[in-house]
Design a protein around this motif. Structure first.
Motif, mmCIF file in Angstrom:
data_model
loop_
_atom_site.group_PDB
_atom_site.id
_atom_site.type_symbol
_atom_site.label_atom_id
_atom_site.label_comp_id
_atom_site.label_asym_id
_atom_site.label_seq_id
_atom_site.Cartn_x
_atom_site.Cartn_y
_atom_site.Cartn_z
ATOM 1 N N THR A 118 36.630 30.862 31.892
ATOM 2 C CA THR A 118 36.426 32.117 32.602
ATOM 3 C C THR A 118 35.911 31.837 34.002
ATOM 4 O OG1 THR A 118 35.918 33.239 30.546
ATOM 5 C CG2 THR A 118 35.195 34.301 32.554
ATOM 6 N N ILE A 119 36.493 32.510 34.978
ATOM 7 C CA ILE A 119 35.999 32.450 36.349
ATOM 8 C C ILE A 119 35.466 33.832 36.671
ATOM 9 C CG2 ILE A 119 36.549 32.064 38.777
ATOM 10 C CD1 ILE A 119 38.902 30.312 37.839
ATOM 11 N N THR A 120 34.188 33.896 36.984
ATOM 12 C CA THR A 120 33.580 35.167 37.362
ATOM 13 C C THR A 120 32.915 35.011 38.718
ATOM 14 O OG1 THR A 120 31.507 34.629 36.249
ATOM 15 C CG2 THR A 120 33.150 35.835 34.956
ATOM 16 N N MET A 153 46.492 34.209 41.137
ATOM 17 C CA MET A 153 45.588 34.588 40.048
ATOM 18 C C MET A 153 45.198 36.061 40.190
ATOM 19 S SD MET A 153 43.094 31.259 39.800
ATOM 20 C CE MET A 153 42.595 31.294 38.093
ATOM 21 N N VAL A 154 45.029 36.714 39.045
ATOM 22 C CA VAL A 154 44.668 38.128 39.010
ATOM 23 C C VAL A 154 43.233 38.252 38.510
ATOM 24 C CG1 VAL A 154 45.183 40.365 37.949
ATOM 25 C CG2 VAL A 154 47.050 38.844 38.642
ATOM 26 N N PHE A 155 42.449 39.048 39.229
ATOM 27 C CA PHE A 155 41.060 39.303 38.871
ATOM 28 C C PHE A 155 40.841 40.787 38.639
ATOM 29 C CE2 PHE A 155 40.695 35.175 40.712
ATOM 30 C CZ PHE A 155 39.561 34.601 40.152
ATOM 31 N N ALA A 156 40.044 41.124 37.639
ATOM 32 C CA ALA A 156 39.594 42.497 37.422
ATOM 33 C C ALA A 156 38.327 42.695 38.239
ATOM 34 C CB ALA A 156 39.301 42.738 35.952
ATOM 35 N N VAL A 157 38.249 43.823 38.938
ATOM 36 C CA VAL A 157 37.034 44.214 39.653
ATOM 37 C C VAL A 157 36.331 45.239 38.775
ATOM 38 C CG1 VAL A 157 36.076 45.241 41.744
ATOM 39 C CG2 VAL A 157 38.128 43.811 41.899
ATOM 40 N N ASN A 158 35.100 44.934 38.400
ATOM 41 C CA ASN A 158 34.353 45.781 37.469
ATOM 42 C C ASN A 158 33.189 46.476 38.154
ATOM 43 O OD1 ASN A 158 35.862 44.958 35.085
ATOM 44 N ND2 ASN A 158 34.851 42.993 35.335
ATOM 45 N N SER A 159 32.887 47.677 37.703
ATOM 46 C CA SER A 159 31.726 48.388 38.224
ATOM 47 C C SER A 159 30.466 47.693 37.747
ATOM 48 C CB SER A 159 31.725 49.842 37.756
ATOM 49 O OG SER A 159 31.460 49.907 36.378
ATOM 50 N N THR A 160 29.430 47.787 38.539
ATOM 51 C CA THR A 160 28.147 47.199 38.153
ATOM 52 C C THR A 160 27.126 48.282 37.828
ATOM 53 O OG1 THR A 160 27.515 47.098 40.480
ATOM 54 C CG2 THR A 160 28.485 45.109 39.527
ATOM 55 N N PHE A 183 38.365 36.657 36.256
ATOM 56 C CA PHE A 183 39.745 36.211 36.125
ATOM 57 C C PHE A 183 40.327 36.759 34.836
ATOM 58 C CE2 PHE A 183 42.549 32.740 34.404
ATOM 59 C CZ PHE A 183 43.641 33.048 35.183
ATOM 60 N N ILE A 184 41.537 37.302 34.931
ATOM 61 C CA ILE A 184 42.240 37.860 33.783
ATOM 62 C C ILE A 184 43.331 36.874 33.404
ATOM 63 C CG2 ILE A 184 43.565 39.802 32.883
ATOM 64 C CD1 ILE A 184 40.707 40.501 33.668
ATOM 65 N N SER A 185 43.105 36.106 32.370
ATOM 66 C CA SER A 185 44.031 35.073 31.938
ATOM 67 C C SER A 185 45.369 35.664 31.516
ATOM 68 C CB SER A 185 43.429 34.294 30.771
ATOM 69 O OG SER A 185 44.343 33.339 30.299
ATOM 70 N N GLY A 186 46.431 35.191 32.117
ATOM 71 C CA GLY A 186 47.772 35.580 31.710
ATOM 72 C C GLY A 186 48.171 36.997 32.066
ATOM 73 N N GLN A 187 47.368 37.705 32.831
ATOM 74 C CA GLN A 187 47.691 39.084 33.196
ATOM 75 C C GLN A 187 48.246 39.118 34.609
ATOM 76 O OE1 GLN A 187 47.312 41.834 31.092
ATOM 77 N NE2 GLN A 187 47.020 40.192 29.650
ATOM 78 N N SER A 188 49.202 40.034 34.836
ATOM 79 C CA SER A 188 49.734 40.134 36.192
ATOM 80 C C SER A 188 50.063 41.562 36.577
ATOM 81 C CB SER A 188 51.004 39.288 36.315
ATOM 82 O OG SER A 188 51.999 39.788 35.448
ATOM 83 N N SER A 189 49.642 42.550 35.794
ATOM 84 C CA SER A 189 49.959 43.920 36.179
ATOM 85 C C SER A 189 48.754 44.823 36.021
ATOM 86 C CB SER A 189 51.100 44.455 35.319
ATOM 87 O OG SER A 189 50.695 44.537 33.985
ATOM 88 N N ILE A 190 48.813 45.956 36.719
ATOM 89 C CA ILE A 190 47.795 46.976 36.608
ATOM 90 C C ILE A 190 48.480 48.305 36.427
ATOM 91 C CG2 ILE A 190 46.091 45.744 38.001
ATOM 92 C CD1 ILE A 190 46.827 47.558 40.332
ATOM 93 N N SER A 191 47.696 49.327 36.245
ATOM 94 C CA SER A 191 48.263 50.636 35.963
ATOM 95 C C SER A 191 48.603 51.420 37.220
ATOM 96 C CB SER A 191 47.281 51.431 35.106
ATOM 97 O OG SER A 191 46.085 51.613 35.835
ATOM 98 N N GLY A 192 48.691 50.766 38.349
ATOM 99 C CA GLY A 192 49.078 51.463 39.572
ATOM 100 C C GLY A 192 47.902 51.946 40.383
ATOM 101 N N ARG A 193 46.668 51.651 39.967
ATOM 102 C CA ARG A 193 45.500 52.080 40.737
ATOM 103 C C ARG A 193 45.410 51.293 42.016
ATOM 104 N NH1 ARG A 193 41.087 51.528 36.234
ATOM 105 N NH2 ARG A 193 42.486 49.835 35.702
ATOM 106 N N GLN A 194 45.043 51.955 43.084
ATOM 107 C CA GLN A 194 44.918 51.335 44.380
ATOM 108 C C GLN A 194 43.506 51.567 44.910
ATOM 109 O OE1 GLN A 194 47.453 49.473 45.856
ATOM 110 N NE2 GLN A 194 48.243 49.744 43.797
#
Length: 124
Positions: free
Chosen positions: A5-7, A33-40, A110-121
């Motif tokens: 995991t890369i955070t 690489m694709v990363f998820a941005v999470n709220s804190t 880092f989101i392993s093996g993921q490459s798409s999102i639901s269209g959020r910008q």
């Protein structure tokens, strides 16, 4: 990548669709690489039996794809995969759907093996 995991965190907001992550090639970050941005600032979870605070829920705001990786930081942009020409090329895609605010200090993972999102910008 070995599945580790890369955070990190959002270190800088460059423009409306580009941000800088405080991890780079020294941490294993590479372009694509694709990363998820999470709220804190998610809601606090409290144990109903003891009243003890157990932590906070983290919610994914959006995903970004790295396009420039330096030793200590990486630049990434929002994207959306679609079935049209731009989606096939995975070009940054502008949309008025689901505007999201990203803040410096938001957690990234880092989101392993993921490459798409639901269209959020992002409007960052």
């Amino acid at each position: 990548m070995t599945g580790e995991t890369i955070t990190g965190q959002v270190a800088l907001i460059e423009d409306d669709h580009t941000l800088v992550i405080n991890r780079g090639t020294e941490a294993g970050v590479r372009p694509g690489m694709v990363f998820a941005v999470n709220s804190t600032t998610g809601p606090v979870v409290t144990d109903p039996e003891t009243g003890r605070e157990l932590g906070r829920l983290s919610r994914e705001k959006l995903r970004v794809r790295v396009f420039d990786a330096q030793p200590l930081f990486a630049r990434a942009h929002t994207f959306a995969e679609t079935n049209d020409f731009y989606g096939l090329l995975q070009i940054p895609f502008l949309s008025s759907e689901d505007v999201v605010t990203v803040d410096v200090g938001d957690a990234v993972e880092f989101i392993s093996g993921q490459s798409s999102i639901s269209g959020r910008q992002a409007i960052v």
